[in-house]
Design a protein around this motif. Sequence first.
Motif, short mmCIF file in Angstrom:
data_model
loop_
_atom_site.label_atom_id
_atom_site.label_comp_id
_atom_site.label_asym_id
_atom_site.label_seq_id
_atom_site.Cartn_x
_atom_site.Cartn_y
_atom_site.Cartn_z
N ARG A 142 -22.16 -1.92 -0.51
CA ARG A 142 -21.77 -0.76 -0.16
C ARG A 142 -22.04 0.49 -1.22
NH1 ARG A 142 -17.92 1.25 3.72
NH2 ARG A 142 -16.50 3.07 3.01
N ASP A 175 -25.55 1.48 -0.74
CA ASP A 175 -25.96 2.26 0.38
C ASP A 175 -25.51 3.75 0.08
OD1 ASP A 175 -27.03 0.62 2.12
OD2 ASP A 175 -25.02 -0.23 2.92
N SER A 229 -32.72 -3.65 0.89
CA SER A 229 -32.66 -2.28 1.51
C SER A 229 -33.98 -1.67 0.66
CB SER A 229 -31.13 -1.63 1.01
OG SER A 229 -31.27 -0.23 1.23
N PRO A 285 -29.15 7.44 8.21
CA PRO A 285 -27.96 7.40 7.60
C PRO A 285 -27.06 8.41 8.37
CG PRO A 285 -29.66 7.06 5.79
CD PRO A 285 -30.17 7.54 7.05
N ALA A 336 -20.75 7.78 7.09
CA ALA A 336 -20.62 6.19 6.93
C ALA A 336 -19.99 5.56 5.68
CB ALA A 336 -22.03 5.57 6.84
N GLN A 379 -15.82 -1.71 8.10
CA GLN A 379 -17.23 -1.62 8.17
C GLN A 379 -17.71 -3.14 8.50
OE1 GLN A 379 -19.51 -0.37 4.91
NE2 GLN A 379 -21.24 0.39 6.03
N LEU A 422 -19.32 -4.68 11.78
CA LEU A 422 -20.95 -5.26 11.84
C LEU A 422 -20.60 -6.64 12.28
CD1 LEU A 422 -22.15 -4.08 8.13
CD2 LEU A 422 -22.86 -3.35 10.42
N VAL A 446 -29.48 -2.56 12.10
CA VAL A 446 -28.53 -1.77 11.68
C VAL A 446 -29.35 -0.24 11.27
CG1 VAL A 446 -26.65 -3.39 10.90
CG2 VAL A 446 -28.49 -2.57 9.27
N GLU A 491 -26.96 1.53 6.55
CA GLU A 491 -26.16 0.30 6.34
C GLU A 491 -26.82 -1.04 5.95
OE1 GLU A 491 -22.34 0.62 8.88
OE2 GLU A 491 -24.21 0.57 10.15
N ARG A 492 -27.99 -1.12 5.54
CA ARG A 492 -28.87 -2.10 5.53
C ARG A 492 -28.30 -3.01 4.00
NH1 ARG A 492 -34.42 0.65 6.82
NH2 ARG A 492 -34.42 0.00 8.97
N VAL A 519 -25.17 -3.14 2.94
CA VAL A 519 -23.90 -3.81 3.46
C VAL A 519 -24.09 -4.98 4.27
CG1 VAL A 519 -21.81 -3.56 4.52
CG2 VAL A 519 -22.39 -1.86 2.90
#
Length: 447
Positions: free
Chosen positions: A78, A81, A132, A211, A215, A223, A227, A366, A370-371, A373
């Motif tokens: 998190r 991100d 990510s 994004p 978020a 979150q 997901l 996603v 959010e990649r 996470v």
Amino acid sequence: MLRMHTPQTSPPTVTWRTHLSLALLALVYIFSFIDRQVLSILLEPIKQEFGASDTQMGLLTGLAFGLIYALLGIPVGRMADTQNRRNIVAVCCGVWSLATAACGFATQYWHMLAARMSVAVGEAGGMAPSISIVSDSYPPRMRSFAISLFMMGPNLGTLLGLVIGGMVAQYYGWRAVFLAFGIPGVILAVLVYFFVKEPVRGAYEAPKTKPVANAAREPMLKQVFRLLGMKALRNICLACGMAGIAGYGYGVWAPSFFIRIHGMSISHAGLVFGIASGSGAVVGAMFCGWLSDKLTQRDSRWQLRLAAIGSFCAVPAALGVFFWPVSDFWMLGSIKVPVAMVFALMFGFFGAWFATLSYSAISQLVGAGERSVAAAVLNLFITLLGVGVGPLVTGMLSDYFAKTHGTEGLRLALSGVSMMFLLTVLFFALAIKPYKQRLQQMQSASA
């Protein structure tokens, strides 16, 4: 707060700097798996020195690492991100490398346990931010292959850890192995900090999939559950969790199997098994990534179909490793190579498919914000079930079967745990339809 991405006037391009970043991140992932998996070739001498049982060694290689890794993975993901991902990877690489070197100074079982937990603290921040970065560095049409190159880390790490680790342990003792791999990792952390490029988030995405401004304000647990509310993502995570139990149980205990059942030395088992399984996995990871990029241009469902096919083929390969007669072998010069190593190569080839294709699939499900996470959630299942449960359950089953079958107990334990790949196939099959539907929804939303 995560800021909205401003569309670029010209599309980004893949340059030599992009490939250099990928190479360094892949090298970090290689070292993370060396530091994580090298313990498998050292189980026997550490077990003898500390007077530990197979169950205790399973705890050392599994749950002690997996639980810490899983608990910290999502918070760090998190953070990645919203913060500089390159810096997070560099710091974490330095932390786990120092912790790996500290394992070489352990004088009691509990010292080693604490050091391995410290390795997990650092490694929790390596994988998700890296995925990510790679996803934002390459366009979707190149992404599966790029991620497959990155995902060679576990395979090359296993190969190098077993081969080099076994040789160093044979001649210099098991403590020297941790120093040999820990110190270079600190140097690598510095290289990552100075040379890895932090890409623009969502640079290759359509505007509506980039994004979202709020978020970062969403509660973390909310979150995660949101997901996991995606049927496709949830089933992919369960599939990988089952595969993790089988794969990590196999990876950690197979060297001990060849030492106990085939009568190999540490260096012999590390060399032969490491080359067979590692080279098979490297080729398998690259092949499935390349094939996926080709087939998914026609039908997106091939992303998960291939993962299911690879997982199914891994089962007979594993059984071949454990039940092929010990008396069957070849001599390559002075090196004895059991025929079972052919099946180890096959297991490495097909067993590499599930993780490579799943991380790529998750990155498609996603938005760019959010990649990290999402990758961390997948890591949670693979690590908590695979790293945490796989080696521990295998060790417990080995102790249980040893009461009636002696050294054959490990063979029975490994063959039983390998059957978890059949559940992997089931969960991948359940994920295929909702995966395609989710991709169609995202394409419609960005139109």
